[in-house]
Structures are given as structure tokens and as C-alpha cells.
Design an enzyme around this catalytic site. Sequence first.
Site, PDB file in Angstrom:
ATOM      1  N   ARG A 155       0.996  -1.260  -0.039  1.00 23.51           N
ATOM      2  CA  ARG A 155       0.058   0.112   0.187  1.00 23.51           C
ATOM      3  C   ARG A 155       1.135   1.011   0.166  1.00 23.51           C
ATOM      4  O   ARG A 155       0.361   2.307  -0.480  1.00 23.51           O
ATOM      5  CB  ARG A 155      -0.854   0.057   1.344  1.00 23.51           C
ATOM      6  CG  ARG A 155      -2.204   0.936   1.916  1.00 23.51           C
ATOM      7  CD  ARG A 155      -3.063   1.067   2.544  1.00 23.51           C
ATOM      8  NE  ARG A 155      -4.310   2.450   2.569  1.00 23.51           N
ATOM      9  CZ  ARG A 155      -3.975   3.017   3.282  1.00 23.51           C
ATOM     10  NH1 ARG A 155      -3.302   2.684   4.020  1.00 23.51           N
ATOM     11  NH2 ARG A 155      -5.171   4.018   3.256  1.00 23.51           N
ATOM     12  N   HIS A 183       0.889   4.221  -2.354  1.00 23.86           N
ATOM     13  CA  HIS A 183       0.229   5.571  -2.702  1.00 23.86           C
ATOM     14  C   HIS A 183       1.655   6.683  -3.377  1.00 23.86           C
ATOM     15  O   HIS A 183       1.108   7.768  -2.608  1.00 23.86           O
ATOM     16  CB  HIS A 183       0.540   5.590  -0.673  1.00 23.86           C
ATOM     17  CG  HIS A 183      -1.305   5.144  -0.466  1.00 23.86           C
ATOM     18  ND1 HIS A 183      -2.001   5.860   0.364  1.00 23.86           N
ATOM     19  CD2 HIS A 183      -2.157   4.361  -0.580  1.00 23.86           C
ATOM     20  CE1 HIS A 183      -3.376   5.562   1.011  1.00 23.86           C
ATOM     21  NE2 HIS A 183      -3.595   4.078   0.078  1.00 23.86           N
ATOM     22  N   ASP A 212       8.826   7.957  -6.056  1.00 23.46           N
ATOM     23  CA  ASP A 212      10.228   8.993  -5.875  1.00 23.46           C
ATOM     24  C   ASP A 212      10.300   8.758  -4.471  1.00 23.46           C
ATOM     25  O   ASP A 212      11.067  10.195  -3.831  1.00 23.46           O
ATOM     26  CB  ASP A 212       9.176  10.696  -6.466  1.00 23.46           C
ATOM     27  CG  ASP A 212       8.196  11.190  -5.857  1.00 23.46           C
ATOM     28  OD1 ASP A 212       7.699  10.700  -4.780  1.00 23.46           O
ATOM     29  OD2 ASP A 212       7.652  12.354  -6.315  1.00 23.46           O
ATOM     30  N   ASN A 230      -3.785   9.200   4.096  1.00 22.34           N
ATOM     31  CA  ASN A 230      -2.420   8.367   4.447  1.00 22.34           C
ATOM     32  C   ASN A 230      -2.733   8.741   6.001  1.00 22.34           C
ATOM     33  O   ASN A 230      -2.030   7.910   6.845  1.00 22.34           O
ATOM     34  CB  ASN A 230      -1.605   8.913   4.192  1.00 22.34           C
ATOM     35  CG  ASN A 230      -1.613   8.719   2.439  1.00 22.34           C
ATOM     36  OD1 ASN A 230      -1.629   7.825   2.209  1.00 22.34           O
ATOM     37  ND2 ASN A 230      -0.646   9.655   2.282  1.00 22.34           N
ATOM     38  N   HIS A 258      -6.351  -6.609  -2.399  1.00 22.14           N
ATOM     39  CA  HIS A 258      -6.889  -6.000  -1.072  1.00 22.14           C
ATOM     40  C   HIS A 258      -7.173  -7.797  -0.632  1.00 22.14           C
ATOM     41  O   HIS A 258      -8.019  -7.910  -0.097  1.00 22.14           O
ATOM     42  CB  HIS A 258      -8.525  -5.639  -1.461  1.00 22.14           C
ATOM     43  CG  HIS A 258      -8.152  -3.447  -1.077  1.00 22.14           C
ATOM     44  ND1 HIS A 258      -8.756  -3.361  -1.487  1.00 22.14           N
ATOM     45  CD2 HIS A 258      -6.973  -3.629  -1.703  1.00 22.14           C
ATOM     46  CE1 HIS A 258      -8.886  -2.426  -1.486  1.00 22.14           C
ATOM     47  NE2 HIS A 258      -7.912  -2.117  -1.039  1.00 22.14           N
TER      48      HIS A 258
END
Length: 311
Positions: free
Chosen positions: A60, A64, A72, A87, A184
Site C-alpha cells: 500500500r 500511495h 519518487d 494517509n 486487497h
Amino acid sequence: MASASCISVLVLVALAATAASAQLSSTFYDTSCPRALATIKSGVTAAVSSNPRMGASLLRLHFHDCFVNGCDASVLLSGNEQNAPANAGSLLGFGVIDNIKTQVEAICKQTVSCADILTVAARDSVVALGGPSWTVPLGRRDSTSATGPTSDLPNPGSTLAQLQAAFAKKNLNTVDMVALSGAHTIGRAQCQNFRSRIYGGDTNINAAFATSLKANCPQSGCNGNLAALDTTTPNAFDNAYFTNLLSQKGLLHSDQVLFNNGSTDNTVRNFASSAAAFSSAFATAMVKMGNISPLTGTQGQIRLSCSKVNS
């Protein structure tokens, strides 16, 4: 003439994006840090063995990262993206990446980027939980800031059209989107993200399944209580997630919309009936996601510590 100029600019942007991806290579560290991949794998395997949930957390974290300004490692910088609503309080695994980075720095000083460590760690997490492996193109560099739009991240209440649009924005097609949603098959979700679904907000949910979730997710409070995204095999990376969708046992609204008399139903059926088809599509989509707007060449930097830019 103006329209021709616009077309030229669009072509140049597209070529620049292609060039950045082309600079990535699976052999990037073969000479400069030959033990890098083995070191990352060892760290991930130990972390997932100690806590199986960590596999989903690292996967995850990579997702994200890539969906906000590209892959990056901006998500690893303290503050900023980490504090965004999508988050805050739910992203985990920073300590694992920091530990791996420390081990890699000990053998190859300022050579391997945090962005590459996170990308490889995501692959190794899937493998550690029984999922497929794939070759990871390498050579990403780290950002020097973390100010990207976290609004690009899909949310648990997304419709099918919203999911398709969010992934298309990152040059990921609908099959990629369904395959990546299959992540998931591992991990947990907070009560606040599926409460409305189990208390009458959705009709496309198995009644017994909804009832089974209510004990740990009351109508108010306990927002952070967790439930497995795949209740069948919560710690195994397999295709059970898709089988669950066929029975209307998707935990999140954004899960079940993939199988709800829509355009993705047949893809879900295919992945539910063939673990090999899912594994192949997932590996392909992960490589594509890992190629989203990487910093390469002299762009960005190789951070000494993943949580802060170099001083």
C-alpha cells in the site's frame, strides 16, 4: 499554428515520460550495488514473517507513493503526504523501509534510492505472502519534496467510473485497475471505511457477511477497528478476493463495484476462476504502476535517510 504548437508540446511531454521509463533497467545496480536486491528481500521477508500484515502495508505504501507525483519516495518524507486524510493514521511500514535503507547504506553508500527500495519491497512482500514475482525495473531517484495531490488516490467510496478515471489518469487501463484492486486479497481496512456499507448504505452486500462485521464495527465509535479485506485467506496473496466479490462479500464499496453488473464483471469472473490469470495481470500492472513518472538521471537525489531530504 497554436493548435500545432499544443500538439508538439503534448508529444514532447509524452516522449519525456517514455524516456524516463526507458531509463529504468532491471540491471541498474548489478555493478554499483550487487547485493542490493538480496538485502531488500531479506529485510522484507523478516518483517512479514514477524507480522504478516506488514506485507500489505508495504504494498500500500508503494501504491500511495506512485499515485501522488509518481514513484519518487515522496510518501516516505516526514509530514506532508503522510498527514493527508488518505494517509494519516493508516500508512504503515516506514520503519521497515528505514531499516532496510540503513542495511543497504552500510554496503553501498548513497547508491540505492528509497524509491527503488520501496518498489522492490512491494514485490518482495507479495512473494513473501505466496503471490507472484516479477522483474522490477530500477534506477528511480528520490524527490526533494512531498507536496503532491493526494486527491489522486482512490477512496473507499469510489464508484466504478471514478476508479477507472483515477487509474486512467496514471495510464493504467481497466484490467490494470481490477488486477491492482486484487491487492486487497491481503491487508485490513478501518471500520470508518466500510461502516456505511454494512449498515444499509449498500444493497449489494451478502447479509450474513454484513452481520458478521457489525460486532467489531458498531454504528458509532471504534472508527479504527480493523477487518480483513479478504476474510477467506487474509494473509495469503491469492485470488480469493475475486471469489468473495462473486458472493457480494467485498468489504469496501470500491471493492464490490468491480462486480456489480458493470463492465468489469467479466474480468472479476476471469480472475476468480484463474489464479494464473490474476497473477499475470497483477505483475504486469505492478510494473506499469512502478513506471509512473519516475525521477531518473540527475533528477532528484539519492537520499541518505528515507524520511528526510539530504542537507
